[in-house]
Design a protein around this motif. Structure first.
Motif, PDB file in Angstrom:
ATOM      1  N   PRO A  94      15.368  14.913  51.099  1.00 18.12           N
ATOM      2  CA  PRO A  94      16.036  15.388  52.326  1.00 18.12           C
ATOM      3  C   PRO A  94      16.139  14.325  53.412  1.00 18.12           C
ATOM      4  CG  PRO A  94      14.440  17.004  51.540  1.00 18.12           C
ATOM      5  CD  PRO A  94      14.214  15.761  50.755  1.00 18.12           C
ATOM      6  N   LEU A  95      15.063  13.537  53.594  1.00 19.04           N
ATOM      7  CA  LEU A  95      15.118  12.499  54.617  1.00 19.04           C
ATOM      8  C   LEU A  95      16.144  11.429  54.262  1.00 19.04           C
ATOM      9  CD1 LEU A  95      11.361  11.955  55.569  1.00 19.04           C
ATOM     10  CD2 LEU A  95      13.125  13.216  56.824  1.00 19.04           C
ATOM     11  N   GLY A  96      16.245  11.081  52.994  1.00 14.60           N
ATOM     12  CA  GLY A  96      17.238  10.094  52.583  1.00 14.60           C
ATOM     13  C   GLY A  96      18.656  10.593  52.777  1.00 14.60           C
ATOM     14  N   ILE A  97      18.891  11.869  52.461  1.00 16.37           N
ATOM     15  CA  ILE A  97      20.223  12.438  52.686  1.00 16.37           C
ATOM     16  C   ILE A  97      20.547  12.470  54.172  1.00 16.37           C
ATOM     17  CG2 ILE A  97      21.598  14.534  52.478  1.00 16.37           C
ATOM     18  CD1 ILE A  97      20.190  15.110  49.859  1.00 16.37           C
ATOM     19  N   LEU A  98      19.573  12.888  54.982  1.00 14.05           N
ATOM     20  CA  LEU A  98      19.794  12.935  56.433  1.00 14.05           C
ATOM     21  C   LEU A  98      20.098  11.548  56.994  1.00 14.05           C
ATOM     22  CD1 LEU A  98      19.792  14.430  59.120  1.00 14.05           C
ATOM     23  CD2 LEU A  98      17.301  14.151  59.193  1.00 14.05           C
ATOM     24  N   ALA A  99      19.353  10.541  56.521  1.00 14.75           N
ATOM     25  CA  ALA A  99      19.601   9.181  56.998  1.00 14.75           C
ATOM     26  C   ALA A  99      20.974   8.679  56.567  1.00 14.75           C
ATOM     27  CB  ALA A  99      18.505   8.244  56.488  1.00 14.75           C
ATOM     28  N   GLY A 100      21.394   9.032  55.350  1.00 13.49           N
ATOM     29  CA  GLY A 100      22.704   8.595  54.880  1.00 13.49           C
ATOM     30  C   GLY A 100      23.849   9.293  55.580  1.00 13.49           C
ATOM     31  N   VAL A 101      23.697  10.611  55.834  1.00 13.46           N
ATOM     32  CA  VAL A 101      24.754  11.352  56.523  1.00 13.46           C
ATOM     33  C   VAL A 101      24.885  10.894  57.973  1.00 13.46           C
ATOM     34  CG1 VAL A 101      25.435  13.647  57.329  1.00 13.46           C
ATOM     35  CG2 VAL A 101      24.556  13.355  54.999  1.00 13.46           C
ATOM     36  N   ILE A 195       7.418   7.932  48.867  1.00 17.49           N
ATOM     37  CA  ILE A 195       8.316   8.596  49.809  1.00 17.49           C
ATOM     38  C   ILE A 195       9.263   7.587  50.445  1.00 17.49           C
ATOM     39  CG2 ILE A 195       8.401   9.709  52.082  1.00 17.49           C
ATOM     40  CD1 ILE A 195       5.987  11.347  51.280  1.00 17.49           C
ATOM     41  N   THR A 196       8.725   6.458  50.864  1.00 18.01           N
ATOM     42  CA  THR A 196       9.565   5.445  51.508  1.00 18.01           C
ATOM     43  C   THR A 196      10.624   4.904  50.554  1.00 18.01           C
ATOM     44  OG1 THR A 196       7.987   3.697  50.913  1.00 18.01           O
ATOM     45  CG2 THR A 196       7.677   4.790  53.025  1.00 18.01           C
ATOM     46  N   GLU A 197      10.257   4.733  49.290  1.00 20.59           N
ATOM     47  CA  GLU A 197      11.231   4.215  48.322  1.00 20.59           C
ATOM     48  C   GLU A 197      12.279   5.265  47.978  1.00 20.59           C
ATOM     49  OE1 GLU A 197      12.946   1.248  46.017  1.00 20.59           O
ATOM     50  OE2 GLU A 197      11.388   1.206  47.568  1.00 20.59           O
ATOM     51  N   VAL A 198      11.866   6.531  47.858  1.00 21.58           N
ATOM     52  CA  VAL A 198      12.831   7.603  47.595  1.00 21.58           C
ATOM     53  C   VAL A 198      13.803   7.730  48.759  1.00 21.58           C
ATOM     54  CG1 VAL A 198      13.096  10.089  47.259  1.00 21.58           C
ATOM     55  CG2 VAL A 198      11.301   8.867  46.045  1.00 21.58           C
ATOM     56  N   VAL A 199      13.304   7.615  49.983  1.00 19.29           N
ATOM     57  CA  VAL A 199      14.182   7.651  51.160  1.00 19.29           C
ATOM     58  C   VAL A 199      15.200   6.523  51.100  1.00 19.29           C
ATOM     59  CG1 VAL A 199      14.251   7.318  53.653  1.00 19.29           C
ATOM     60  CG2 VAL A 199      12.549   8.842  52.658  1.00 19.29           C
ATOM     61  N   ARG A 200      14.757   5.332  50.762  1.00 21.27           N
ATOM     62  CA  ARG A 200      15.669   4.186  50.704  1.00 21.27           C
ATOM     63  C   ARG A 200      16.730   4.372  49.630  1.00 21.27           C
ATOM     64  NH1 ARG A 200      16.566  -0.508  48.036  1.00 21.27           N
ATOM     65  NH2 ARG A 200      15.042   0.069  46.447  1.00 21.27           N
ATOM     66  N   LEU A 201      16.304   4.772  48.435  1.00 20.37           N
ATOM     67  CA  LEU A 201      17.249   4.955  47.337  1.00 20.37           C
ATOM     68  C   LEU A 201      18.242   6.069  47.638  1.00 20.37           C
ATOM     69  CD1 LEU A 201      14.792   4.649  44.306  1.00 20.37           C
ATOM     70  CD2 LEU A 201      16.434   2.939  45.086  1.00 20.37           C
ATOM     71  N   MET A 202      17.737   7.179  48.186  1.00 23.56           N
ATOM     72  CA  MET A 202      18.611   8.314  48.462  1.00 23.56           C
ATOM     73  C   MET A 202      19.578   7.999  49.591  1.00 23.56           C
ATOM     74  SD  MET A 202      18.877  11.135  46.924  1.00 23.56           S
ATOM     75  CE  MET A 202      20.230  12.306  47.091  1.00 23.56           C
ATOM     76  N   ILE A 204      20.853   4.990  50.286  1.00 23.62           N
ATOM     77  CA  ILE A 204      21.889   4.105  49.732  1.00 23.62           C
ATOM     78  C   ILE A 204      22.886   4.903  48.897  1.00 23.62           C
ATOM     79  CG2 ILE A 204      22.289   2.193  48.146  1.00 23.62           C
ATOM     80  CD1 ILE A 204      19.595   1.044  49.020  1.00 23.62           C
ATOM     81  N   SER A 205      22.380   5.812  48.067  1.00 26.42           N
ATOM     82  CA  SER A 205      23.262   6.613  47.220  1.00 26.42           C
ATOM     83  C   SER A 205      24.113   7.562  48.050  1.00 26.42           C
ATOM     84  CB  SER A 205      22.434   7.392  46.196  1.00 26.42           C
ATOM     85  OG  SER A 205      23.270   8.094  45.295  1.00 26.42           O
ATOM     86  N   THR A 206      23.534   8.129  49.104  1.00 21.87           N
ATOM     87  CA  THR A 206      24.282   9.043  49.967  1.00 21.87           C
ATOM     88  C   THR A 206      25.402   8.317  50.699  1.00 21.87           C
ATOM     89  OG1 THR A 206      22.333  10.447  50.279  1.00 21.87           O
ATOM     90  CG2 THR A 206      24.094  10.642  51.899  1.00 21.87           C
ATOM     91  N   VAL A 207      25.116   7.130  51.213  1.00 18.89           N
ATOM     92  CA  VAL A 207      26.138   6.345  51.911  1.00 18.89           C
ATOM     93  C   VAL A 207      27.285   6.001  50.973  1.00 18.89           C
ATOM     94  CG1 VAL A 207      26.573   4.116  53.021  1.00 18.89           C
ATOM     95  CG2 VAL A 207      24.537   5.432  53.630  1.00 18.89           C
ATOM     96  N   GLU A 208      26.956   5.731  49.708  1.00 18.92           N
ATOM     97  CA  GLU A 208      28.006   5.399  48.745  1.00 18.92           C
ATOM     98  C   GLU A 208      28.859   6.610  48.400  1.00 18.92           C
ATOM     99  OE1 GLU A 208      28.442   3.657  44.186  1.00 18.92           O
ATOM    100  OE2 GLU A 208      26.467   3.732  45.167  1.00 18.92           O
ATOM    101  N   VAL A 209      28.227   7.782  48.266  1.00 24.10           N
ATOM    102  CA  VAL A 209      28.956   8.976  47.846  1.00 24.10           C
ATOM    103  C   VAL A 209      29.745   9.595  48.994  1.00 24.10           C
ATOM    104  CG1 VAL A 209      28.649  11.351  47.013  1.00 24.10           C
ATOM    105  CG2 VAL A 209      27.395   9.473  45.953  1.00 24.10           C
ATOM    106  N   LYS A 244      15.594   5.059  38.597  1.00 24.57           N
ATOM    107  CA  LYS A 244      14.732   4.331  39.534  1.00 24.57           C
ATOM    108  C   LYS A 244      13.536   5.174  39.957  1.00 24.57           C
ATOM    109  CE  LYS A 244      18.720   1.748  41.204  1.00 24.57           C
ATOM    110  NZ  LYS A 244      19.588   1.419  42.353  1.00 24.57           N
ATOM    111  N   LEU A 245      13.683   6.493  39.909  1.00 19.97           N
ATOM    112  CA  LEU A 245      12.545   7.359  40.210  1.00 19.97           C
ATOM    113  C   LEU A 245      11.463   7.214  39.145  1.00 19.97           C
ATOM    114  CD1 LEU A 245      14.297  10.634  41.433  1.00 19.97           C
ATOM    115  CD2 LEU A 245      13.275   8.818  42.801  1.00 19.97           C
ATOM    116  N   GLY A 246      11.866   6.945  37.906  1.00 23.45           N
ATOM    117  CA  GLY A 246      10.885   6.688  36.861  1.00 23.45           C
ATOM    118  C   GLY A 246      10.034   5.474  37.162  1.00 23.45           C
ATOM    119  N   LEU A 247      10.650   4.447  37.735  1.00 22.44           N
ATOM    120  CA  LEU A 247       9.888   3.266  38.145  1.00 22.44           C
ATOM    121  C   LEU A 247       8.888   3.604  39.240  1.00 22.44           C
ATOM    122  CD1 LEU A 247      12.735   0.585  38.228  1.00 22.44           C
ATOM    123  CD2 LEU A 247      10.960   0.863  36.488  1.00 22.44           C
TER     124      LEU A 247
END
Length: 321
Positions: A94-101, A195-202, A204-209, A244-247
């Motif tokens: 949710p935080l990653g989506i919020l940051a991307g939106v 959490i910090t890495e999931v936020v970053r990945l999400m 980036i993906s949200t901004v792209e989509v 990347k979540l597997g990593l």
């Protein structure tokens, strides 16, 4: 998809074979190694055959079966890692989506700052800080262990919550609460970095989509922002980050070793560090095999699940040929 899965399975088998060589070296070339007196080929054949049958030998320190010890400590580590990983997903997505939106706005800046702070905190320092404040200063949570010693919880599955839930004791509710209280601080310390890495990945993906045409078309149809995020953005932004979540889960296994030592959590990481201190090479070899196999399997599984969720990854094998 079949070719993609087969390529990952071949990679898994090759990597596991190389991992057995590392484990064998610890049992053959180290001082006092249990296989050191045999011929090289015969020793490896015996070691590999023992691994297939789940026989890891006995500890040179206490003479106990290593397989039995692993069965006792492995569930504790998996319980800690799974709950921490679940917390990382529930908070980070949710935080990653919020940051991307809200890219470029104060929400994005605030979330990025907190993510950067969380990433820069060493896990041992954070674990000690949580212990000093919430355990020793406020007294809200226990300092160490998995249960209150007043509750004799019978071991059934090795998972604290499940064992407390399956207990026939009249104090079952108290056991569950005790298990939860003992988990709060280790899970919190272990989940911060993922959490910090999931936020970053999400993000980036949200901004792209969010710049895609179907998102703009959904907005022009008058759909609410929540509907767009739930039906269109989340379904398209989440699948690309699954591998990347597997990593991240693999990284948690290494962080769990430090966390278990700080909180005296009776898991695989603490057991393996004790084996290293005591130079128990048979136990070290078994721990390396278990951790390495789990890390490799999780990454391969994440790749396959990511390919199933994201059809574009099905064509990856064309580029690799």
């Amino acid at each position: 998809m079949i070719i993609f899965t087969l390529r990952r399975l071949v990679l898994l088998l090759v990597t596991l074979f190389l991992l057995t060589l590392v484990g064998f070296c610890l049992n053959y070339y180290t001082p006092g190694a249990p296989l050191g007196g045999a011929a090289l080929v015969d020793a490896y054949r015996y070691y590999f055959w023992s691994l297939i049958h789940g026989n890891f030998g006995v500890s040179s320190i206490n003479g106990l079966s290593i397989g039995v010890q692993l069965a006792e400590v492995f569930p504790a580590t998996m319980e800690l890692c799974l709950l921490a990983f679940l917390l990382a997903l529930l908070v980070g997505i949710p935080l990653g989506i919020l940051a991307g939106v809200a890219r470029g706005k104060w929400q994005d800046i605030s979330i990025s700052i907190f993510a950067l702070l969380g990433l820069s905190m060493p896990v041992f320092w954070l674990a000690l800080l949580l212990t000093l404040y919430f355990s020793l200063h406020l007294g809200w949570f226990p300092v160490a262990g998995r249960f209150n010693l007043l509750y004799p919880v019978q071991r059934i599955t090795g998972f604290a919550l499940l064992d407390a839930w399956l207990s026939n004791s009249p104090y079952r509710s108290e056991m569950i609460i005790s298990a939860l209280k003992h988990m709060v601080l280790p899970i919190a310390a272990l989940a911060v970095a993922p959490i910090t890495e999931v936020v970053r990945l999400m993000r980036i993906s949200t901004v792209e989509v969010i710049g895609r045409n179907y998102i703009r078309a959904a907005a022009t149809r008058g759909l609410s922002r929540w509907t767009i995020v739930r039906r269109h953005l989340l379904h398209n932004a989440l699948p690309p980050i699954i591998p990347k979540l597997g990593l991240q889960f693999s990284t948690m296994l290494t962080l769990a070793m430090i966390t278990e030592v700080v909180f005296s959590w009776p898991g695989l990481g603490r057991w393996l560090i004790n084996a290293i201190r005591q130079q128990d090479y048979a136990a070290i070899s078994a721990g390396v095999m278990v951790v390495g196999t789990l890390v490799i399997s999780v990454n391969v599984l994440a790749d396959v699940v990511g390919a199933l969720a994201n059809p574009l990854r099905h064509k990856e094998w064309y580029a690799l040929r």
